[in-house]
Design an enzyme around this catalytic site. Structure first.
Site, PDB file in Angstrom:
ATOM      1  N   HIS A 175       5.989 -24.741   6.351  1.00  0.00           N
ATOM      2  CA  HIS A 175       7.445 -24.800   6.163  1.00  0.00           C
ATOM      3  C   HIS A 175       8.087 -25.938   6.957  1.00  0.00           C
ATOM      4  O   HIS A 175       9.218 -26.309   6.692  1.00  0.00           O
ATOM      5  CB  HIS A 175       8.099 -23.441   6.439  1.00  0.00           C
ATOM      6  CG  HIS A 175       8.275 -23.105   7.878  1.00  0.00           C
ATOM      7  ND1 HIS A 175       7.261 -22.613   8.659  1.00  0.00           N
ATOM      8  CD2 HIS A 175       9.348 -23.186   8.702  1.00  0.00           C
ATOM      9  CE1 HIS A 175       7.710 -22.402   9.888  1.00  0.00           C
ATOM     10  NE2 HIS A 175       8.976 -22.740   9.952  1.00  0.00           N
ATOM     11  N   HIS A 232       2.044 -27.361  11.719  1.00  0.00           N
ATOM     12  CA  HIS A 232       3.339 -28.048  11.766  1.00  0.00           C
ATOM     13  C   HIS A 232       3.301 -29.385  12.523  1.00  0.00           C
ATOM     14  O   HIS A 232       3.791 -30.390  12.039  1.00  0.00           O
ATOM     15  CB  HIS A 232       4.390 -27.155  12.424  1.00  0.00           C
ATOM     16  CG  HIS A 232       4.474 -25.781  11.815  1.00  0.00           C
ATOM     17  ND1 HIS A 232       4.252 -25.549  10.486  1.00  0.00           N
ATOM     18  CD2 HIS A 232       4.769 -24.570  12.354  1.00  0.00           C
ATOM     19  CE1 HIS A 232       4.405 -24.258  10.236  1.00  0.00           C
ATOM     20  NE2 HIS A 232       4.709 -23.643  11.352  1.00  0.00           N
ATOM     21  N   ASP A 288      -1.306 -21.777  15.871  1.00  0.00           N
ATOM     22  CA  ASP A 288      -0.040 -21.354  15.274  1.00  0.00           C
ATOM     23  C   ASP A 288       0.861 -22.549  14.934  1.00  0.00           C
ATOM     24  O   ASP A 288       1.447 -22.605  13.860  1.00  0.00           O
ATOM     25  CB  ASP A 288       0.683 -20.410  16.254  1.00  0.00           C
ATOM     26  CG  ASP A 288       1.883 -19.728  15.627  1.00  0.00           C
ATOM     27  OD1 ASP A 288       1.856 -19.501  14.404  1.00  0.00           O
ATOM     28  OD2 ASP A 288       2.853 -19.411  16.351  1.00  0.00           O
ATOM     29  N   GLU A 297       9.981 -23.478  21.911  1.00  0.00           N
ATOM     30  CA  GLU A 297      10.760 -22.334  21.424  1.00  0.00           C
ATOM     31  C   GLU A 297      11.183 -21.494  22.614  1.00  0.00           C
ATOM     32  O   GLU A 297      10.413 -21.322  23.564  1.00  0.00           O
ATOM     33  CB  GLU A 297       9.907 -21.459  20.505  1.00  0.00           C
ATOM     34  CG  GLU A 297       9.478 -22.151  19.241  1.00  0.00           C
ATOM     35  CD  GLU A 297       8.729 -21.190  18.326  1.00  0.00           C
ATOM     36  OE1 GLU A 297       9.374 -20.590  17.464  1.00  0.00           O
ATOM     37  OE2 GLU A 297       7.514 -21.021  18.512  1.00  0.00           O
ATOM     38  N   ARG A 355       0.841  -1.208   0.000  1.00  0.00           N
ATOM     39  CA  ARG A 355       0.000   0.000   0.000  1.00  0.00           C
ATOM     40  C   ARG A 355       0.869   1.248   0.000  1.00  0.00           C
ATOM     41  O   ARG A 355       0.488   2.282  -0.510  1.00  0.00           O
ATOM     42  CB  ARG A 355      -0.914  -0.006   1.223  1.00  0.00           C
ATOM     43  CG  ARG A 355      -2.052  -0.998   1.086  1.00  0.00           C
ATOM     44  CD  ARG A 355      -3.071  -0.779   2.189  1.00  0.00           C
ATOM     45  NE  ARG A 355      -4.268  -1.556   1.949  1.00  0.00           N
ATOM     46  CZ  ARG A 355      -4.699  -2.555   2.730  1.00  0.00           C
ATOM     47  NH1 ARG A 355      -4.028  -2.888   3.802  1.00  0.00           N
ATOM     48  NH2 ARG A 355      -5.805  -3.195   2.425  1.00  0.00           N
ATOM     49  N   LYS A 401      15.092 -24.023  22.596  1.00  0.00           N
ATOM     50  CA  LYS A 401      14.413 -24.366  21.339  1.00  0.00           C
ATOM     51  C   LYS A 401      14.685 -25.839  21.066  1.00  0.00           C
ATOM     52  O   LYS A 401      15.838 -26.275  21.061  1.00  0.00           O
ATOM     53  CB  LYS A 401      14.969 -23.513  20.193  1.00  0.00           C
ATOM     54  CG  LYS A 401      14.496 -23.966  18.828  1.00  0.00           C
ATOM     55  CD  LYS A 401      14.071 -22.830  17.944  1.00  0.00           C
ATOM     56  CE  LYS A 401      13.559 -23.336  16.611  1.00  0.00           C
ATOM     57  NZ  LYS A 401      12.286 -22.818  16.225  1.00  0.00           N
TER      58      LYS A 401
END
Ligand code: BG6
Length: 462
Positions: free
Chosen positions: A184, A246, A241, A222, A50, A342
């Site tokens: 991913h 995943h 999420d 994480e 934008r 993690k």
């Protein structure tokens, strides 16, 4: 042959070019591929935003790392493949002008087949508008010689109803094989290795069932918090999420029936769908409450400026697959932010005839990528004492110059090669929301089950 020659000339249109996924993952990965000369020689990236974007300012802001003059030279060349257009996604006229620019670029390519990829990194609430306007301006079925596809970021929907609606809206203009829904995690090398490991190591094949396995645990912890994404995260939470996409996909790779050919994309999609659609549904809130945990890290409410927030930053669910191979085996999927470390891993516990014996296989998805096998052995000495020892395969030790590849590189290359194996189909999307909907319903009416945990905690039960 230089792999870049195998891919058709490409026009990549990025909706939301200044957003965090495009700037943190997509463009750095494109730069890596560019340096490795894996992108087609003829490529143009059209960034839509934008606001007006200044090329140098934009690229400098990305902090793309170059280690020497040669790489710096690549960066200069990389900049030349970008062009920016001020764009209002709700305005169909802007799509018509975009279509003209695309046709112009394609004429300059003088190519018979051109990949036209729309990368949609946009909030779910404008997703349907963009898809519709792509359709109304003919960009879903562009001129001869242009093959159009959309690459879609998660979350695909917010719950079962909205996911179904998005699928219907998209279906009006795009065929299923034109839609690449990114997960991913599926593109991580260590995740792809699950199927390879299962196929090529017969030692485990006969034991891959409820006769020999007693439980499976899939973890994605994480250490980072929500990293400033307060608005996004408040409406999403850990279940949507990480678990919806995943972790359920990692579970599918671990438990699906292997097709004859691992290169058969339809067979892989079907096998994942078969597992995901066979998860036993929770029959009532009582059953849900016994099988789920939600938590929130201690500093979260202050960070998002909402003292009453019930958004979970930790979620753990225990599910069961209702088929003859897995019936009765608890599978726990857990994820959390602001944890001690993690760590993403899949831990498979094999049954042993002795209580104290441990026989465990762990896929270390990240970091310290590899596989552990815990075995129970006899301690050396005159007594019959046992001890648990670990055999450890580590990518770093076994492969020279091993460098973990950013999964977005694989996402981009596969989309350019028209290989949608590692992308989620609409059936899988519906399956995953079907699994989670009862949990979301339960959480929307329960109040006392949110555990507040200290930042830096270890995983929370079961
Ligand atoms: C994303 C989530 O899909 O995955 C993020 O939206 C999360 O919240 C990220 O941090 C984790 O990805 P990775 O590859 O770093 O494990």
């Amino acid at each position: 042959m230089n792999p870049s020659n195998e891919i058709d000339p490409t026009i990549l249109v990025i909706f939301g070019i200044s957003g965090s996924l495009a700037t943190k993952k997509l463009i750095p990965s494109l730069f890596q591929l560019y340096k490795k000369q894996l992108l087609p020689e003829k490529i143009v990236i059209i960034g839509l935003s934008r606001q007006k974007i200044d090329l140098n300012q934009f690229v400098n802001g990305l902090n793309l790392q170059t280690k020497d003059n040669i790489e710096a030279e690549y960066l200069n060349k990389f900049k030349t493949i970008f062009t920016f257009i001020d764009f209002e996604p709700s305005n169909v006229e802007d799509f018509h002008s975009l279509s003209n620019s695309i046709n112009q670029i394609n004429q300059n390519f003088q190519s018979k087949n051109t990949n036209l990829l729309f990368y949609l990194s946009i909030p779910p609430n404008i997703f349907s508008t963009v898809v519709k306007n792509l359709g109304l301006s003919g960009l879903n079925k562009p001129d001869k010689g242009l093959e159009s596809k959309i690459l879609v970021e998660k979350p695909f929907g917010y719950d079962l109803i909205s996911a179904k609606k998005l699928i219907e809206d998209t279906k009006m203009y795009f065929k299923e094989d034109q839609i690449y829904r990114i997960d991913h995690y599926l593109a991580k090398d260590t995740a792809q290795n699950i199927l390879t490991f299962r196929r090529f190591n017969p030692l485990f094949q006969t034991a891959w069932n409820n006769q020999h396995i007693k439980k499976i645990k899939i973890l994605a912890l994480e250490s980072i918090g929500i990293e400033g994404r307060a608005k996004f995260y408040e409406s999403i939470g850990a279940l949507r999420d990480l678990i919806q996409s995943h972790l359920l996909q990692l579970m599918a790779l671990t438990t699906m029936t292997l097709p004859k050919e691992l290169s058969n994309k339809d067979a892989i999609h079907l096998a994942r769908h078969d597992i995901l659609s066979n998860i036993k549904s929770f029959k009532d809130y009582d059953e849900v409450s016994k099988n789920v945990i939600r938590g929130q890290y201690a500093s979260y409410r202050e960070e998002v400026g909402n003292p009453n927030s019930m958004t979970e930053t930790y979620a753990s669910i225990t599910i069961e697959i209702e088929n003859s191979i897995w019936k009765g085996i608890p599978i726990t999927l857990s994820t959390g932010k602001a944890m001690k470390e993690k760590r993403t891993e899949i831990v498979i516990d094999f049954s042993a005839s002795h209580e104290e014996a441990v026989n465990q296989l762990t896929f270390r998805i990240q970091p310290n990528e590899g596989i552990d096998i815990c075995l129970t052995v006899k301690q050396p000495g005159l007594d019959r004492k046992t001890e648990v020892v670990t055999m450890d395969f580590s990518y770093k030790q076994s492969f020279d110059n091993y460098n973990i590849q950013e999964s977005y590189e694989k996402v981009i290359i596969d989309a350019l090669r028209e290989d949608n194996t590692l992308f989620a189909t609409s059936d899988e999307i519906i399956d995953t929301w079907n699994i989670l909907q009862p949990i979301m319903d339960y959480w929307s009416q329960s109040q006392n089950d949110l555990i507040i945990y200290a930042n830096g905690s270890e995983e929370i039960g079961p």
